[in-house]
Structures are given as structure tokens and as C-alpha cells.
Design an enzyme around this catalytic site. Sequence first.
Site, PDB file in Angstrom:
ATOM      1  N   LYS A 279       5.086   3.347  17.047  1.00  0.00           N
ATOM      2  CA  LYS A 279       5.094   2.304  16.026  1.00  0.00           C
ATOM      3  C   LYS A 279       6.294   2.513  15.126  1.00  0.00           C
ATOM      4  O   LYS A 279       6.459   3.583  14.532  1.00  0.00           O
ATOM      5  CB  LYS A 279       3.800   2.342  15.210  1.00  0.00           C
ATOM      6  CG  LYS A 279       3.653   1.154  14.256  1.00  0.00           C
ATOM      7  CD  LYS A 279       2.250   1.084  13.679  1.00  0.00           C
ATOM      8  CE  LYS A 279       2.049  -0.180  12.853  1.00  0.00           C
ATOM      9  NZ  LYS A 279       0.648  -0.308  12.367  1.00  0.00           N
TER      10      LYS A 279
ATOM     11  N   SER B  91       5.338   5.000   8.800  1.00  0.00           N
ATOM     12  CA  SER B  91       4.768   4.729   7.481  1.00  0.00           C
ATOM     13  C   SER B  91       5.761   5.154   6.417  1.00  0.00           C
ATOM     14  O   SER B  91       6.339   6.248   6.499  1.00  0.00           O
ATOM     15  CB  SER B  91       3.454   5.494   7.288  1.00  0.00           C
ATOM     16  OG  SER B  91       3.055   5.433   5.932  1.00  0.00           O
TER      17      SER B  91
ATOM     18  N   PHE C 234      -1.749   8.136   4.379  1.00  0.00           N
ATOM     19  CA  PHE C 234      -2.526   8.738   5.473  1.00  0.00           C
ATOM     20  C   PHE C 234      -3.784   9.438   4.951  1.00  0.00           C
ATOM     21  O   PHE C 234      -4.105  10.564   5.369  1.00  0.00           O
ATOM     22  CB  PHE C 234      -1.680   9.738   6.276  1.00  0.00           C
ATOM     23  CG  PHE C 234      -0.672   9.138   7.206  1.00  0.00           C
ATOM     24  CD1 PHE C 234      -0.617   7.776   7.435  1.00  0.00           C
ATOM     25  CD2 PHE C 234       0.249   9.953   7.864  1.00  0.00           C
ATOM     26  CE1 PHE C 234       0.327   7.233   8.313  1.00  0.00           C
ATOM     27  CE2 PHE C 234       1.195   9.424   8.734  1.00  0.00           C
ATOM     28  CZ  PHE C 234       1.239   8.064   8.949  1.00  0.00           C
TER      29      PHE C 234
ATOM     30  N   ASN D 215       0.836  -1.203   0.000  1.00  0.00           N
ATOM     31  CA  ASN D 215       0.000   0.000   0.000  1.00  0.00           C
ATOM     32  C   ASN D 215       0.868   1.249   0.000  1.00  0.00           C
ATOM     33  O   ASN D 215       1.961   1.264   0.569  1.00  0.00           O
ATOM     34  CB  ASN D 215      -0.961  -0.006   1.194  1.00  0.00           C
ATOM     35  CG  ASN D 215      -0.394   0.721   2.403  1.00  0.00           C
ATOM     36  OD1 ASN D 215      -0.476   1.953   2.495  1.00  0.00           O
ATOM     37  ND2 ASN D 215       0.195  -0.033   3.328  1.00  0.00           N
TER      38      ASN D 215
ATOM     39  N   ASN E 118       4.981   5.979   3.461  1.00  0.00           N
ATOM     40  CA  ASN E 118       4.233   6.658   2.406  1.00  0.00           C
ATOM     41  C   ASN E 118       4.037   8.152   2.624  1.00  0.00           C
ATOM     42  O   ASN E 118       3.351   8.811   1.847  1.00  0.00           O
ATOM     43  CB  ASN E 118       2.876   5.972   2.228  1.00  0.00           C
ATOM     44  CG  ASN E 118       3.038   4.500   1.878  1.00  0.00           C
ATOM     45  OD1 ASN E 118       3.851   4.140   1.044  1.00  0.00           O
ATOM     46  ND2 ASN E 118       2.277   3.640   2.554  1.00  0.00           N
ATOM     47  N   THR E 119       4.599   8.697   3.699  1.00  0.00           N
ATOM     48  CA  THR E 119       4.637  10.142   3.923  1.00  0.00           C
ATOM     49  C   THR E 119       6.099  10.559   3.893  1.00  0.00           C
ATOM     50  O   THR E 119       6.884  10.103   4.735  1.00  0.00           O
ATOM     51  CB  THR E 119       4.002  10.512   5.276  1.00  0.00           C
ATOM     52  OG1 THR E 119       2.609  10.171   5.247  1.00  0.00           O
ATOM     53  CG2 THR E 119       4.143  11.997   5.558  1.00  0.00           C
TER      54      THR E 119
ATOM     55  N   ASN F  11       5.606  -1.735  11.543  1.00  0.00           N
ATOM     56  CA  ASN F  11       4.875  -1.215  10.399  1.00  0.00           C
ATOM     57  C   ASN F  11       5.282  -2.001   9.157  1.00  0.00           C
ATOM     58  O   ASN F  11       5.996  -3.008   9.249  1.00  0.00           O
ATOM     59  CB  ASN F  11       5.177   0.281  10.229  1.00  0.00           C
ATOM     60  CG  ASN F  11       3.997   1.064   9.677  1.00  0.00           C
ATOM     61  OD1 ASN F  11       3.303   0.602   8.774  1.00  0.00           O
ATOM     62  ND2 ASN F  11       3.774   2.253  10.207  1.00  0.00           N
ATOM     63  N   THR F  12       4.862  -1.544   7.992  1.00  0.00           N
ATOM     64  CA  THR F  12       5.196  -2.226   6.739  1.00  0.00           C
ATOM     65  C   THR F  12       6.667  -2.023   6.383  1.00  0.00           C
ATOM     66  O   THR F  12       7.340  -1.141   6.915  1.00  0.00           O
ATOM     67  CB  THR F  12       4.319  -1.704   5.596  1.00  0.00           C
ATOM     68  OG1 THR F  12       4.526  -0.287   5.453  1.00  0.00           O
ATOM     69  CG2 THR F  12       2.857  -1.983   5.869  1.00  0.00           C
TER      70      THR F  12
ATOM     71  N   GLY G  50       2.316 -10.107   9.485  1.00  0.00           N
ATOM     72  CA  GLY G  50       2.265 -11.447   8.915  1.00  0.00           C
ATOM     73  C   GLY G  50       1.531 -12.499   9.705  1.00  0.00           C
ATOM     74  O   GLY G  50       1.725 -13.697   9.469  1.00  0.00           O
TER      75      GLY G  50
END
Length: 342
Positions: free
Chosen positions: A203, A172, A113, A109, A174-175, A232-233, A283
Site C-alpha cells: 500500500k 501511513s 497504528f 486522522n 502517522n508513524t 493511502n491518505t 474518495g
Amino acid sequence: MLPPSLLMPLMRRLDPETAHDLSLTALRLGLAGADTTPDDPILETQAFGRTLKNPIGLAAGFDKNAAAVNGLGRLGFGFVEAGTVTLRPQPGNPKPRLFRLTEDKAVINRMGFNNEGLDVFLENLERVDRRRVVLGANVGINKEGADPERDYPTLVNAVSPHADYITINISSPNTPGLRDLQSEQRLAAILSGISSPKPVFVKIAPDLSEDGLEAVISVAVQHGVTGLIISNTTIARPATLKSPFRGETGGLSGAPLFAPSTAMLARAYKLAGGRLMFIGAGGISAPEDALAKILAGASLVQLYTGFAYQGPALLPKLKTGLAVLLRTLGFANVAQAVGAGT
């Protein structure tokens, strides 16, 4: 409403984000059913000043706006973490931004956010039945115009009256620049401005170096953080990935994340020496996975990708299987098993 055994295959035929939105709508409207089977007493767990029926929670990211928390609580989770919420609404990254790696039991993904902002989040939190739902609130910063040292304390203060614990999301991928906040100096600056009567968790990413992990633990202990969520990812792409979507940008979650996140959890548990509490994520799709996280040092565990693939049917399978495994190994409760494998 179709039973989950029939509904999940139909949902997987839809675009992933469309399927996710439909699932949230069904949960919000009370159309997703409920788990009325009492949990095995061996699973009862103490955390956040509450008694949890079981140690299995829903990770942040599934219900970003806290719109369906009551419906999620009825599925049998021990706790639900809503968010990530930012101060101001933001649309997130351009679509498509969510990809199923079915062959790998994984998801990538790059949502960014996307959420409706703090005001809507707080309105939704006020509707949560806190007697029935143990609730976490996950907070992050906007992509543009953010001041982390200002915004994180503001968010924590706002959500604290409505949640049992708060999670600071600095991991994350993605930011832009968010993961830089995991550095010792930046994290210390953020945490020094936070004062909350509720437990605070941080996290972190599974891609932290060993030195980086040690620094995060040191800062967290110094500033009175309750614990860490690991993890997190990941931005890593294992060579074993088979899906044609494996090259997509974003955070990878699901089965490929299990081994690295569990190894990091075990390292963190040893480094902390009992000074922090850990929530294990990454997972989990079978009882053995949940047990492995607990043995590595997690007091609680969280689901996301496994739940997205298997739906509500995963929860009773995990709880029943985990209870059997704990008894087979001679544990009287979850707490006895925490860190027993390290």
C-alpha cells in the site's frame, strides 16, 4: 437497533472516534444488520484465488484488530481488509486524533497504528468465517523498537494462514519514518525477506513522486509482489478545503483524495504493463467513483471515508449503480472494464 437511516445522523453528533468504536461494537455483536439481496452477477470478480461477489471492499483502518470482520462481511462487501496490526500492542497517538471535515466530505486522522498487537489479531482472525468472508490482513511496524526488515516478514508469516491476501503498509503518514520505506533500497530489503503462499500487496502513498512510483513498481515486480493498493491518505492540503479542521496534522482521506489517487492509479497501471494487480482506494462515495477507479486500472476498489459518512446504505447504492454503469458501457463483467479508460 435503529435503522441506518436514523442511526447515522445520531452517530455524526458524537466524537468521531467514539462513534467509530460504537460502530465496531455493534458490528461485533451482530447488531448492524445484514444485506441479504443477491449481488448482480455482472459484479462477480476473481481475486486472491477466490470468487468475490463484487469488487467493493472495506479498506484497512476501520477494523484494526479484526474484531468485527464477520459483522462487516454481512453488510455486503466483496472483501474486508483488517488491520493495520503491529507486532506489539500500542496506544497510538494522543487524542484527539480523528477529525471530520464535513464540509469537504473528508477525514483527517493521525491515529498512529493504535491496535492490540499480533496475538489478539490472530485470535480474532481464527474466529472469521472464511467461507463467507474474503479477508485481507494489513501489517505495519511499531513506532518504537521496530526493525522493518525483520518485523514485516514475521508479521506476514504469522497472518498468512488466516488471510486470503496480505498488505504491507509502508505509507501511513502517522508513524515517523514509515514512508521512507517506500524508497527503492528499503522496500527491496523488506520484500526480499518475505515469502508467502498468499498474494502480497504493497500500500503506497499518493504523495510519491513520479520517479518514486516507477521505482516502487520496479521493485514490486522484481520481488514477485501481486499488486499495489493506491492509495493511502495524503499529507497534502488542497486550497479548496473549507473545514476549520483542515490544518490538523495527519492523513487526509475522502473526496479531496479522489482525483490525485485516481491519477496515480492510472499512471501505475500504465507503468506496470499488466505485471501487477491494483486495488483502488481514495474518495469513493458514488458508483461513478468506483467505475472511474476500475477504468483507471483497479481490479478491485476499497471504501473507508465514504462508508464512515454514509454507513451500510452506501454499499447497495454502489453495487446497483456500478452494475448499471458497466452494462451501459457494454462491459460483460468487471474484468473487461479494468484499465479500459487509460
